[in-house]
Design a protein around this motif. Sequence first.
Motif, PDB file in Angstrom:
ATOM      1  N   ALA A 145      -7.126   0.233  41.168  1.00 53.85           N
ATOM      2  CA  ALA A 145      -6.660  -1.152  41.218  1.00 53.85           C
ATOM      3  C   ALA A 145      -5.236  -1.339  40.708  1.00 53.85           C
ATOM      4  O   ALA A 145      -4.734  -2.465  40.704  1.00 53.85           O
ATOM      5  N   ASN A 146      -4.578  -0.271  40.282  1.00 52.04           N
ATOM      6  CA  ASN A 146      -3.256  -0.412  39.655  1.00 52.04           C
ATOM      7  C   ASN A 146      -2.223  -1.143  40.520  1.00 52.04           C
ATOM      8  O   ASN A 146      -1.485  -1.990  40.010  1.00 52.04           O
ATOM      9  N   PRO A 147      -2.124  -0.878  41.840  1.00 52.46           N
ATOM     10  CA  PRO A 147      -1.136  -1.609  42.644  1.00 52.46           C
ATOM     11  C   PRO A 147      -1.339  -3.123  42.610  1.00 52.46           C
ATOM     12  O   PRO A 147      -0.368  -3.885  42.540  1.00 52.46           O
ATOM     13  N   THR A 148      -2.587  -3.561  42.649  1.00 45.91           N
ATOM     14  CA  THR A 148      -2.843  -5.007  42.602  1.00 45.91           C
ATOM     15  C   THR A 148      -2.524  -5.572  41.224  1.00 45.91           C
ATOM     16  O   THR A 148      -2.048  -6.705  41.107  1.00 45.91           O
ATOM     17  N   ASP A 149      -2.780  -4.796  40.179  1.00 46.15           N
ATOM     18  CA  ASP A 149      -2.439  -5.224  38.817  1.00 46.15           C
ATOM     19  C   ASP A 149      -0.924  -5.366  38.669  1.00 46.15           C
ATOM     20  O   ASP A 149      -0.426  -6.300  38.037  1.00 46.15           O
ATOM     21  N   LEU A 150      -0.190  -4.435  39.252  1.00 46.52           N
ATOM     22  CA  LEU A 150       1.269  -4.471  39.196  1.00 46.52           C
ATOM     23  C   LEU A 150       1.819  -5.733  39.847  1.00 46.52           C
ATOM     24  O   LEU A 150       2.670  -6.433  39.273  1.00 46.52           O
ATOM     25  N   VAL A 151       1.335  -6.052  41.029  1.00 51.39           N
ATOM     26  CA  VAL A 151       1.794  -7.251  41.734  1.00 51.39           C
ATOM     27  C   VAL A 151       1.377  -8.513  40.973  1.00 51.39           C
ATOM     28  O   VAL A 151       2.150  -9.464  40.869  1.00 51.39           O
ATOM     29  N   LYS A 152       0.186  -8.499  40.413  1.00 53.41           N
ATOM     30  CA  LYS A 152      -0.286  -9.662  39.655  1.00 53.41           C
ATOM     31  C   LYS A 152       0.628  -9.959  38.475  1.00 53.41           C
ATOM     32  O   LYS A 152       1.055 -11.108  38.285  1.00 53.41           O
ATOM     33  N   VAL A 153       0.948  -8.953  37.688  1.00 56.66           N
ATOM     34  CA  VAL A 153       1.796  -9.146  36.510  1.00 56.66           C
ATOM     35  C   VAL A 153       3.170  -9.674  36.905  1.00 56.66           C
ATOM     36  O   VAL A 153       3.702 -10.607  36.300  1.00 56.66           O
ATOM     37  N   GLN A 154       3.751  -9.088  37.947  1.00 57.70           N
ATOM     38  CA  GLN A 154       5.088  -9.509  38.354  1.00 57.70           C
ATOM     39  C   GLN A 154       5.082 -10.928  38.908  1.00 57.70           C
ATOM     40  O   GLN A 154       6.014 -11.706  38.654  1.00 57.70           O
ATOM     41  N   MET A 155       4.048 -11.309  39.638  1.00 55.31           N
ATOM     42  CA  MET A 155       3.977 -12.669  40.169  1.00 55.31           C
ATOM     43  C   MET A 155       3.711 -13.686  39.063  1.00 55.31           C
ATOM     44  O   MET A 155       4.162 -14.832  39.136  1.00 55.31           O
ATOM     45  N   GLN A 156       2.985 -13.272  38.026  1.00 56.69           N
ATOM     46  CA  GLN A 156       2.740 -14.180  36.906  1.00 56.69           C
ATOM     47  C   GLN A 156       4.029 -14.547  36.171  1.00 56.69           C
ATOM     48  O   GLN A 156       4.106 -15.598  35.534  1.00 56.69           O
ATOM     49  N   MET A 157       5.031 -13.684  36.252  1.00 50.13           N
ATOM     50  CA  MET A 157       6.295 -13.928  35.566  1.00 50.13           C
ATOM     51  C   MET A 157       7.334 -14.611  36.440  1.00 50.13           C
ATOM     52  O   MET A 157       8.437 -14.904  35.977  1.00 50.13           O
ATOM     53  N   GLU A 158       7.013 -14.901  37.686  1.00 48.17           N
ATOM     54  CA  GLU A 158       7.981 -15.519  38.589  1.00 48.17           C
ATOM     55  C   GLU A 158       8.381 -16.923  38.142  1.00 48.17           C
ATOM     56  O   GLU A 158       9.535 -17.324  38.261  1.00 48.17           O
ATOM     57  N   GLY A 159       7.416 -17.686  37.617  1.00 50.06           N
ATOM     58  CA  GLY A 159       7.720 -19.032  37.145  1.00 50.06           C
ATOM     59  C   GLY A 159       8.706 -19.026  35.997  1.00 50.06           C
ATOM     60  O   GLY A 159       9.621 -19.877  35.927  1.00 50.06           O
ATOM     61  N   LYS A 160       8.565 -18.072  35.092  1.00 44.59           N
ATOM     62  CA  LYS A 160       9.486 -17.964  33.970  1.00 44.59           C
ATOM     63  C   LYS A 160      10.874 -17.547  34.447  1.00 44.59           C
ATOM     64  O   LYS A 160      11.890 -18.032  33.934  1.00 44.59           O
ATOM     65  N   ARG A 161      10.933 -16.655  35.423  1.00 40.52           N
ATOM     66  CA  ARG A 161      12.225 -16.258  35.983  1.00 40.52           C
ATOM     67  C   ARG A 161      12.949 -17.454  36.590  1.00 40.52           C
ATOM     68  O   ARG A 161      14.167 -17.602  36.436  1.00 40.52           O
ATOM     69  N   LYS A 162      12.205 -18.306  37.257  1.00 40.11           N
ATOM     70  CA  LYS A 162      12.813 -19.491  37.871  1.00 40.11           C
ATOM     71  C   LYS A 162      13.377 -20.429  36.816  1.00 40.11           C
ATOM     72  O   LYS A 162      14.471 -20.987  36.975  1.00 40.11           O
ATOM     73  N   LEU A 163      12.648 -20.627  35.707  1.00 39.87           N
ATOM     74  CA  LEU A 163      13.132 -21.477  34.623  1.00 39.87           C
ATOM     75  C   LEU A 163      14.409 -20.919  34.002  1.00 39.87           C
ATOM     76  O   LEU A 163      15.257 -21.671  33.524  1.00 39.87           O
ATOM     77  N   GLU A 164      14.534 -19.594  33.983  1.00 39.96           N
ATOM     78  CA  GLU A 164      15.703 -18.948  33.399  1.00 39.96           C
ATOM     79  C   GLU A 164      16.874 -18.846  34.366  1.00 39.96           C
ATOM     80  O   GLU A 164      17.918 -18.290  34.038  1.00 39.96           O
ATOM     81  N   GLY A 165      16.682 -19.388  35.582  1.00 37.13           N
ATOM     82  CA  GLY A 165      17.762 -19.358  36.564  1.00 37.13           C
ATOM     83  C   GLY A 165      17.915 -18.047  37.289  1.00 37.13           C
ATOM     84  O   GLY A 165      18.949 -17.795  37.926  1.00 37.13           O
ATOM     85  N   LYS A 166      16.903 -17.183  37.223  1.00 33.21           N
ATOM     86  CA  LYS A 166      16.955 -15.893  37.901  1.00 33.21           C
ATOM     87  C   LYS A 166      16.353 -16.019  39.302  1.00 33.21           C
ATOM     88  O   LYS A 166      15.477 -16.849  39.540  1.00 33.21           O
ATOM     89  N   PRO A 167      16.802 -15.196  40.231  1.00 30.36           N
ATOM     90  CA  PRO A 167      16.234 -15.254  41.585  1.00 30.36           C
ATOM     91  C   PRO A 167      14.789 -14.760  41.600  1.00 30.36           C
ATOM     92  O   PRO A 167      14.425 -13.841  40.851  1.00 30.36           O
ATOM     93  N   LEU A 168      13.971 -15.360  42.436  1.00 27.74           N
ATOM     94  CA  LEU A 168      12.591 -14.914  42.579  1.00 27.74           C
ATOM     95  C   LEU A 168      12.570 -13.580  43.303  1.00 27.74           C
ATOM     96  O   LEU A 168      13.358 -13.315  44.207  1.00 27.74           O
ATOM     97  N   ARG A 169      11.643 -12.738  42.923  1.00 29.47           N
ATOM     98  CA  ARG A 169      11.575 -11.400  43.491  1.00 29.47           C
ATOM     99  C   ARG A 169      10.782 -11.343  44.790  1.00 29.47           C
ATOM    100  O   ARG A 169      11.037 -10.503  45.644  1.00 29.47           O
ATOM    101  N   PHE A 170       9.792 -12.259  44.925  1.00 31.88           N
ATOM    102  CA  PHE A 170       8.886 -12.149  46.060  1.00 31.88           C
ATOM    103  C   PHE A 170       8.676 -13.508  46.730  1.00 31.88           C
ATOM    104  O   PHE A 170       8.768 -14.555  46.098  1.00 31.88           O
ATOM    105  N   ARG A 171       8.362 -13.456  48.034  1.00 34.40           N
ATOM    106  CA  ARG A 171       8.004 -14.667  48.778  1.00 34.40           C
ATOM    107  C   ARG A 171       6.492 -14.873  48.807  1.00 34.40           C
ATOM    108  O   ARG A 171       6.031 -15.962  49.128  1.00 34.40           O
ATOM    109  N   GLY A 172       5.749 -13.852  48.494  1.00 37.53           N
ATOM    110  CA  GLY A 172       4.301 -13.939  48.500  1.00 37.53           C
ATOM    111  C   GLY A 172       3.693 -12.596  48.149  1.00 37.53           C
ATOM    112  O   GLY A 172       4.401 -11.624  47.850  1.00 37.53           O
TER     113      GLY A 172
END
Length: 303
Positions: A145-172
Amino acid sequence: MSVPEDEERLLPLAQRWPRASKFLLSGCAATVAELATFPLDLTKTRLQMQGEAALARLGDSARDSAPYRGMVRTALGIVQEEGFRKLWQGVTPAIYRHIVYSGGRMVTYEHLREVVFGKTEDKHYPLWKSVIGGMMAGVVGQFLANPTDLVKVQMQMEGKRKLEGKPLRFRGVHHAFAKILAEGGIRGLWAGWVPNIQRAALVNMGDLTTYDTVKHYLVLNTPLEDNIMTHGLSSLCSGLVASILGTPADVIKSRIMNQPRDKQGRGLLYKSSTDCLIQAVQGEGFMSLYKGFLPSWLRMDDF
């Protein structure tokens, strides 16, 4: 004794394909549990990233500008600044992860119990076999399950990246898998797998040993009988021990998975899980390894 083909066709699906049925049922139960408890998982991940000392080497000011402290304030901050629905950001790969992990773990455990270890002559299955089998099954399920865990963690941090003015990494979700695969290859999908399987082994060991020990102690030494109260107390204690054992590896895993990477998919903050551990303790103190402990404990029975 084999069942004739005509009679086998009349058997319920659960009897014709018992392991496949257990896999599907486990996946369905995991999906429901994941949807119900996912806000706790998102909060845990955000807490684990707060005050990350290694970011200072990249000149990132996010470490000093973390707006939340504690589980409740973190969850409320997400709702106020990102919206209520963002509490479920990353839930799709989390469901994928839970289906693969829970199903893989159950099928592996059943195989180990029935084929590899086997029961004793009196049909008893010893605790030590349950513990070893549970740890091995957890490791296999988590590795798959590691690949799905990796994507989950990175997507969970997308909202914080947006607040910090950083570009989003993924569209989905599917874009995330494709991008990670393109940048890091197959190996890139297994970033952070070492602390991930360490966590799985520790969690399963703590959960299985503590639950059985506490339940037997309560039944033998207290007025409690083998009922829902006894099971509830045993689960509470086993979840606590599992969280104490597994949270440090979970913090390391999340940070390695979320770290920025170069064009070849190599991490820019940490060379290994050991390097991440040393940097966290030296830069933030030993208790940084227990960031996100409370939400982790509250949903531990769902891991």
